[in-house]
Design a protein around this motif. Sequence first.
Motif, PDB file in Angstrom:
ATOM      1  N   UNK A   1     -10.260   9.925 -13.494  1.00 37.64           N
ATOM      2  CA  UNK A   1     -10.206   9.833 -12.017  1.00 37.64           C
ATOM      3  C   UNK A   1      -9.622   8.500 -11.602  1.00 37.64           C
ATOM      4  N   UNK A   2      -9.906   7.483 -12.294  1.00 31.88           N
ATOM      5  CA  UNK A   2      -9.382   6.026 -12.089  1.00 31.88           C
ATOM      6  C   UNK A   2      -7.928   6.095 -12.486  1.00 31.88           C
ATOM      7  N   UNK A   3      -7.661   6.600 -13.551  1.00 34.10           N
ATOM      8  CA  UNK A   3      -6.113   6.527 -14.033  1.00 34.10           C
ATOM      9  C   UNK A   3      -5.574   7.600 -12.981  1.00 34.10           C
ATOM     10  N   UNK A   4      -6.070   8.695 -12.696  1.00 36.07           N
ATOM     11  CA  UNK A   4      -5.281   9.448 -11.504  1.00 36.07           C
ATOM     12  C   UNK A   4      -4.998   8.572 -10.353  1.00 36.07           C
ATOM     13  N   UNK A   5      -5.864   7.906  -9.873  1.00 37.56           N
ATOM     14  CA  UNK A   5      -5.795   6.826  -8.684  1.00 37.56           C
ATOM     15  C   UNK A   5      -4.579   6.057  -8.738  1.00 37.56           C
ATOM     16  N   UNK A   6      -4.624   5.338 -10.316  1.00 37.79           N
ATOM     17  CA  UNK A   6      -3.534   4.551 -10.522  1.00 37.79           C
ATOM     18  C   UNK A   6      -2.200   5.351 -10.776  1.00 37.79           C
ATOM     19  N   UNK A   7      -2.279   6.513 -10.960  1.00 43.05           N
ATOM     20  CA  UNK A   7      -1.052   7.351 -11.018  1.00 43.05           C
ATOM     21  C   UNK A   7      -0.317   7.352  -9.490  1.00 43.05           C
TER      22      UNK A   7
ATOM     23  N   UNK B 248       1.010   4.443  -8.116  1.00 40.56           N
ATOM     24  CA  UNK B 248       2.306   4.250  -8.644  1.00 40.56           C
ATOM     25  C   UNK B 248       3.451   4.858  -7.826  1.00 40.56           C
ATOM     26  N   UNK B 249       2.979   6.340  -7.388  1.00 37.97           N
ATOM     27  CA  UNK B 249       3.970   7.337  -6.860  1.00 37.97           C
ATOM     28  C   UNK B 249       4.104   6.556  -5.529  1.00 37.97           C
ATOM     29  N   UNK B 250       2.958   5.941  -4.925  1.00 42.61           N
ATOM     30  CA  UNK B 250       2.905   5.230  -3.517  1.00 42.61           C
ATOM     31  C   UNK B 250       3.853   4.093  -3.605  1.00 42.61           C
ATOM     32  N   UNK B 251       3.996   3.338  -4.752  1.00 45.72           N
ATOM     33  CA  UNK B 251       4.534   1.916  -4.819  1.00 45.72           C
ATOM     34  C   UNK B 251       6.181   2.386  -5.014  1.00 45.72           C
ATOM     35  N   UNK B 252       6.347   3.751  -5.622  1.00 41.92           N
ATOM     36  CA  UNK B 252       7.699   3.933  -5.860  1.00 41.92           C
ATOM     37  C   UNK B 252       8.501   4.294  -4.185  1.00 41.92           C
ATOM     38  N   UNK B 253       7.535   5.200  -3.528  1.00 39.26           N
ATOM     39  CA  UNK B 253       7.970   5.478  -2.352  1.00 39.26           C
ATOM     40  C   UNK B 253       8.004   4.367  -1.120  1.00 39.26           C
ATOM     41  N   UNK B 254       7.053   3.350  -1.422  1.00 33.00           N
ATOM     42  CA  UNK B 254       7.342   1.999  -0.600  1.00 33.00           C
ATOM     43  C   UNK B 254       8.653   1.173  -1.062  1.00 33.00           C
ATOM     44  N   UNK B 255       8.701   1.297  -2.056  1.00 30.59           N
ATOM     45  CA  UNK B 255       9.941   0.655  -2.591  1.00 30.59           C
ATOM     46  C   UNK B 255      11.276   1.136  -2.145  1.00 30.59           C
TER      47      UNK B 255
ATOM     48  N   UNK C 104      11.394  15.191   2.705  1.00 31.65           N
ATOM     49  CA  UNK C 104      11.485  16.229   1.668  1.00 31.65           C
ATOM     50  C   UNK C 104      10.663  15.417   0.481  1.00 31.65           C
ATOM     51  N   UNK C 105      10.931  14.072   0.249  1.00 33.33           N
ATOM     52  CA  UNK C 105      10.100  13.326  -0.842  1.00 33.33           C
ATOM     53  C   UNK C 105       8.866  13.272  -0.442  1.00 33.33           C
ATOM     54  N   UNK C 106       8.513  13.057   0.756  1.00 33.09           N
ATOM     55  CA  UNK C 106       7.138  12.999   1.206  1.00 33.09           C
ATOM     56  C   UNK C 106       6.238  14.257   0.982  1.00 33.09           C
ATOM     57  N   UNK C 107       6.840  15.319   1.626  1.00 31.98           N
ATOM     58  CA  UNK C 107       6.297  16.461   1.563  1.00 31.98           C
ATOM     59  C   UNK C 107       6.001  16.986   0.081  1.00 31.98           C
ATOM     60  N   UNK C 108       7.059  16.875  -0.851  1.00 33.28           N
ATOM     61  CA  UNK C 108       7.123  17.171  -2.181  1.00 33.28           C
ATOM     62  C   UNK C 108       5.929  16.381  -2.749  1.00 33.28           C
ATOM     63  N   UNK C 109       5.680  15.161  -2.649  1.00 31.79           N
ATOM     64  CA  UNK C 109       4.733  14.255  -3.357  1.00 31.79           C
ATOM     65  C   UNK C 109       3.268  14.809  -2.696  1.00 31.79           C
ATOM     66  N   UNK C 110       2.990  15.311  -1.620  1.00 29.54           N
ATOM     67  CA  UNK C 110       1.736  15.789  -1.168  1.00 29.54           C
ATOM     68  C   UNK C 110       1.547  17.225  -1.845  1.00 29.54           C
TER      69      UNK C 110
ATOM     70  N   UNK D  58      -2.048   8.656   2.210  1.00 27.97           N
ATOM     71  CA  UNK D  58      -2.552   8.443   0.614  1.00 27.97           C
ATOM     72  C   UNK D  58      -3.393   7.461   0.396  1.00 27.97           C
ATOM     73  N   UNK D  59      -2.868   6.437   0.915  1.00 25.98           N
ATOM     74  CA  UNK D  59      -3.449   4.948   0.805  1.00 25.98           C
ATOM     75  C   UNK D  59      -5.223   5.133   1.190  1.00 25.98           C
ATOM     76  N   UNK D  60      -5.390   5.588   2.292  1.00 26.65           N
ATOM     77  CA  UNK D  60      -6.752   5.904   2.677  1.00 26.65           C
ATOM     78  C   UNK D  60      -7.619   6.890   1.620  1.00 26.65           C
ATOM     79  N   UNK D  61      -6.797   7.773   1.394  1.00 22.23           N
ATOM     80  CA  UNK D  61      -7.598   8.902   0.534  1.00 22.23           C
ATOM     81  C   UNK D  61      -7.776   7.841  -0.711  1.00 22.23           C
ATOM     82  N   UNK D  62      -6.774   7.173  -1.508  1.00 26.02           N
ATOM     83  CA  UNK D  62      -7.159   6.556  -2.603  1.00 26.02           C
ATOM     84  C   UNK D  62      -8.158   5.492  -2.660  1.00 26.02           C
ATOM     85  N   UNK D  63      -8.343   4.712  -1.342  1.00 24.18           N
ATOM     86  CA  UNK D  63      -9.343   3.777  -1.116  1.00 24.18           C
ATOM     87  C   UNK D  63     -10.856   4.549  -1.069  1.00 24.18           C
TER      88      UNK D  63
END
Length: 667
Positions: A364-370, A373-380, A470-476, A634-639
């Motif tokens: 689950x921690x690795x899933x959070x890291x994943x 990572x997806x959030x970092x890509x979207x933020x970039x 579209x990218x945001x909805x596909x991510x969710x 997603x940041x709130x969910x991961x926290x």
Amino acid sequence: MQTCLVVSSRAPSLSALHQRNCQFASAVVHVPSSRRCRRAASTAVAYTTRAPTEELSAPRQETLTVLHKTTSLLPRVLPQRHRSPTEPECLEFWDELLNEAYNDLSVTPGAKVDDRVRLAVCGLDDLSESQARDLVTALLEDPFASEAQKEAIRSRWQSVPEDADAISIQWDHYPTAHASLQVRSAWLQQLPAPVQLVELRSTSRPPPPSASTKTLFTADIPVIVCNPAFTSLDTLVDPAFPQPLPLTHPHAILVVTTLYSAELGSRIKACFPDTLTVLFIDPSRALTALSILSAAPSSPIAVQRYQDDFDGSRISSLTHSIRDVLSARTDPPSRSPAAVLHVHTAQANIAGSLAACRSFLTRALREIDGVCLLLSGLKVRIEEAKVKVPREVFGAASEGADEVQAALDKARRDIGVVMDALTWWKLLWRVDDLAEVVNAAVERVWCKDLEQKLIFHAGRLASLQEDFTKSSKDLLASFPPTSPFHSPVLENTLSRISTTPAYLVDAATLAAPLKWRRQQLSFPTTRLHLSAQRAMFGMGGSVLGSMGAVWAGWVGHLGLLDIGLQPETAVGLGLLGGAAGVRWAIARFEKAKRKWWKDWGRVSEGLGRDLRAALDKTMEEKVLVVPAEACRGLKDLTSRRKDQIDELMEEVAGLETDLARVTSESK
């Protein structure tokens, strides 16, 4: 690591074999009426039953305490629905094992206690299953028994239903959850404690027999047969292995049906825990030895070959290992070996369930890291858009000017031509048309090229907005319904934002400040128009006054009016007044034009700020609002998920510490 490499024990003597033959009475197969009956029913009748008059021992009490805590922890960690009921991280699997452990450890007044040691033998693949059957046959078969008795043992699987996943082999008959084979074997009798031998089918059969896997885990002595030619030893400790194995059980035995080599020994030491007993046994050679002796029991050559093959098969090492486990007890002598081993099995299953929890939480921690990572890509991508879009819309500063400044400079030059053409003498007949002329010129030259570019970039922003949405909805949508990051609330929020009227990016989104600032120039133009009218009115008054003075001087020259001035003085005074009036009107109009240019400058400066503010607002409230909200949600969910996992990790670590203490005390 307890690894048996060479076994020095010799085959049983002929007199011992004759004695075993006398003890061998019958072999009868019994099939229970319901194969799906619960183990609780099978353990209600024991090999030898006794009333539990004594109190629970300290290790059992402490183990029960840890078991209760672990049972309450499992539903908060492991998923309740899984692809397979025997996967290492399945709640149902470990919950059932802990329930079995509770039934073994708890003592109900008046109930009968099972004093049998559960011994399970299981092969990992089809070849290992065949070798496991040969292993059991070699243990149970007596060379001097009748052919009918031998056939009953060798054909035991043919006497049970095809869908049976196990056979329970016992000295006497009593109800079990599996097909039951009653065998009066000397091997069962020579062990220091009553044993229930459960022979399981291979765990690789599709679908995997969950009952076999659970029986293997609930066994006090699990014996796992593996052929490295078909199932690599490295895969047994791989988390991706399809079935869990009780390799960490303190009394587990791994039977490797191949010859020992130094390389294989080093691999075993590197892969498996030190508590695992590894034996190298050749079951087929043991059966061959029994067949040779059965064919010619009185031949010295047959006896010698029997002894050589039986010793060479190293099957006696398994008997010695089982006898050592049954003989080693730390509980009081009044305790049976089964009671002690049940505690060890319960502790092993508790440890396995906690290991499953830790593995699941680690994953689950690795899933959070994943997800991070997806959030970092979207933020970039968001930050990249914030940097690139203003440069694309307004251009890079070149020689101190960008697109907006260049458009304003061009507009100033174009409007300057019109303003320069408005001379004071033209105001005499166009003063009332001044505002209309200036407004028309401003409308015509006010950043028209820039407006077209902004409309074009508005279309590009609409496309960028659609791509981000579209990218945001596909991510969710990429998170399955069972994932903790699957949030219908967040998906509904994004859909609500993307359907509001304020979300649309139209042609006027970026160009609106041009219209607002152009409208602001109407007030300075009106003021310029009024100043021009006042200047013309003052100049007209001055000219009329000067003409009056000239007329008065001319009248005085005629003697009609005595004004006290010479005619020349009056004319000069009139001309001076007219010239002063014209000069005053010109200065007033030029001053009004300078004020208008100052207002133009202020409006132009404000236009640059407004355009950039409009672009920033469009990016924040329209183009990037959906991905920003997705990242925030997603940041709130991961926290929250990270805090929850940290808390559960602490509980797992605490239970592992308690279990380690209890295990060390019970040894």
